[in-house]
Design an enzyme around this catalytic site. Structure first.
Site, short mmCIF file in Angstrom:
data_model
loop_
_atom_site.label_atom_id
_atom_site.label_comp_id
_atom_site.label_asym_id
_atom_site.label_seq_id
_atom_site.Cartn_x
_atom_site.Cartn_y
_atom_site.Cartn_z
N VAL A 1 -4.31 -5.61 -10.11
CA VAL A 1 -3.00 -6.10 -9.67
C VAL A 1 -2.08 -4.90 -9.48
O VAL A 1 -1.82 -4.15 -10.43
CB VAL A 1 -2.40 -7.08 -10.70
N ASP A 2 -1.57 -4.72 -8.25
CA ASP A 2 -0.75 -3.55 -7.94
C ASP A 2 0.43 -3.98 -7.08
O ASP A 2 0.29 -4.16 -5.87
CB ASP A 2 -1.60 -2.50 -7.22
N SER A 3 1.60 -4.14 -7.70
CA SER A 3 2.79 -4.53 -6.95
C SER A 3 3.31 -3.40 -6.07
O SER A 3 4.18 -3.62 -5.23
CB SER A 3 3.90 -4.98 -7.92
N GLY A 4 2.79 -2.19 -6.24
CA GLY A 4 3.18 -1.08 -5.40
C GLY A 4 2.37 -0.98 -4.13
O GLY A 4 2.65 -0.15 -3.27
#
Length: 404
Positions: free
Chosen positions: A216-219
């Site tokens: 999970v990578d919101s960037g």
């Protein structure tokens, strides 16, 4: 100088002695303190027995050092590993790291103090990596030695010529370094978790019925899947190669195309998801900002869960032991992510072809459509690409942007 003596029953005795004091006289002092006869005492320093005739300073005993005392039958076994192995070598490493580790783990009070003062070392003691423990003990010893060296240099600078330019430069550097050291010590005391290793966010997820560990990578602007992972999930047949291109970021990675929609399963609920397919064999699946926003996800670090649909479904983030070992190097993983696909991270661009749509970009009407779609929260590049793909149809472009 003051030295610390640890007895066989782990009692701690602090004594004020002279550097020229003999070991025999030290034993006499210990006889008064412990009621153990002098001839039944055996003293160990750095794992080696010290003889009665030895002078403390001559054998390297300094202020603050630790001396072990064993008694009676234990004293007769001068080579007993249990007596020596909890000592440390001159470089700070343990003589016997396993015995040293077990000795510290049995001391619950000491472990509690370590978790407060040095959580990284405490976590290493709880693990099974003896080599890592030895490395950390050497690092701590080196840090202490370096600090003592700087303190000695500071003392020498106090007596330096105040008109010596070089001496003044050294004093300035020492003051600056002292500020850094104080900042480090304050962080270690008040924010020790900042020195611990950060575990990346992973969740269990099914993609087209195949279980995966999703990063999970919101960037990352887009959700991406590797070619090999897409093949395992039976999705490669849906690859739209019109979206081929080159992703430029930290290095370059080929964009093989796009899979417009496929089911992902979180808990017991299915959600539609789209992916960019990349030629990236080292990373299977990255759940990016596009799908996090589409499904109204919340990264809840207090409860350590990822919430979907505003909270209708929650899935826990994986513990470090459950994360694939090849993905535990977060720096390497982030480098792969940032250079592995179009719109994966900010500043990453790709050459993605679009269908012919005439020269729309120069018209005032086209710019008006671009401005309205940008107000909905999309980037200019995304908007222009969508409008060109749908021959300038604003409604179709908006539906595509919201759906993809």
């Amino acid at each position: 100088m003051k030295i610390t003596v640890m007895t066989a029953d782990e009692n701690i005795i602090t004594l004020e002695v002279d550097r020229d004091e003999s070991v025999e006289n030290l034993k006499a002092l210990l006889e008064v303190e412990t009621q153990v006869p002098l001839n039944q005492q055996q003293l160990l320093f750095n794992g080696k027995e010290i003889r009665n005739a030895d002078k403390l300073g001559a054998i390297g005993v300094n202020d603050g050092d630790l001396v072990m005392m064993v008694v009676g039958a234990t004293a007769a076994a001068s080579s007993s590993p249990s007596a020596r192995d909890i000592a440390q070598n001159p470089d700070g490493s343990a003589v016997n790291p396993v015995a040293f580790q077990q000795h510290l783990l049995r001391d619950s009070n000491l472990m509690a103090q370590l978790f407060q003062a040095d959580p990284e070392l405490a976590q290493t003691l709880l693990g099974n990596d003896v080599n890592r423990l030895q490395e950390m003990l050497r690092q701590r010893h080196q840090q202490k030695s370096e600090m003592r060296r700087r303190q000695d240099e500071e003392m020498a600078l106090h007596y330096a010529d105040p008109f010596d330019v070089e001496a003044q430069k050294k004093i300035e550097a020492a003051i600056r370094q002292k500020g850094i050291d104080e900042n480090w010590a304050a962080a270690l005391e008040h924010n020790p978790e900042a020195f611990a290793r950060v575990v990346m966010l992973y969740v269990d997820m099914d993609v087209n019925g195949v279980p995966l560990k999703a990063f999970v990578d919101s960037g990352a602007q887009s959700t991406i899947i590797s070619k090999s992972c897409a093949e395992r999930c039976g999705l490669l047949r849906l690859l739209d190669q019109r979206y081929k291109g080159i992703a430029q970021g930290v290095g370059q990675t080929e964009i093989l195309g796009r899979i417009h929609v496929a089911p992902i399963k979180i808990g017991n609920v299915f959600y539609p998801c789209s992916f960019l397919v990349l030629d990236s064999p080292n990373m299977d699946f990255l759940f990016g900002l596009d799908m996090l926003r589409k499904h109204q996800c919340v990264i809840d670090l207090k409860e350590n869960v990822l919430r979907f649909g505003g909270g209708e479904v929650s899935v826990p983030f994986l513990q470090e032991k459950d994360i694939p070992s090849r993905d535990q190097d977060e720096e390497n993983l982030l480098n792969q992510a940032s250079g592995s696909g179009t719109q994966v991270t900010s500043g990453v661009k790709a050459n993605t072809p679009s269908q012919p749509a005439g020269d729309l970009s120069n018209s005032t009407e086209f710019e008006g459509k671009v401005a309205r779609l940008i107000e909905l929260g999309f980037s200019r590049g995304e908007v222009i690409q969508a409008l060109k793909f749908f021959d300038g149809n604003e409604d179709q472009a908006a539906g595509y942007l919201f759906g993809g």
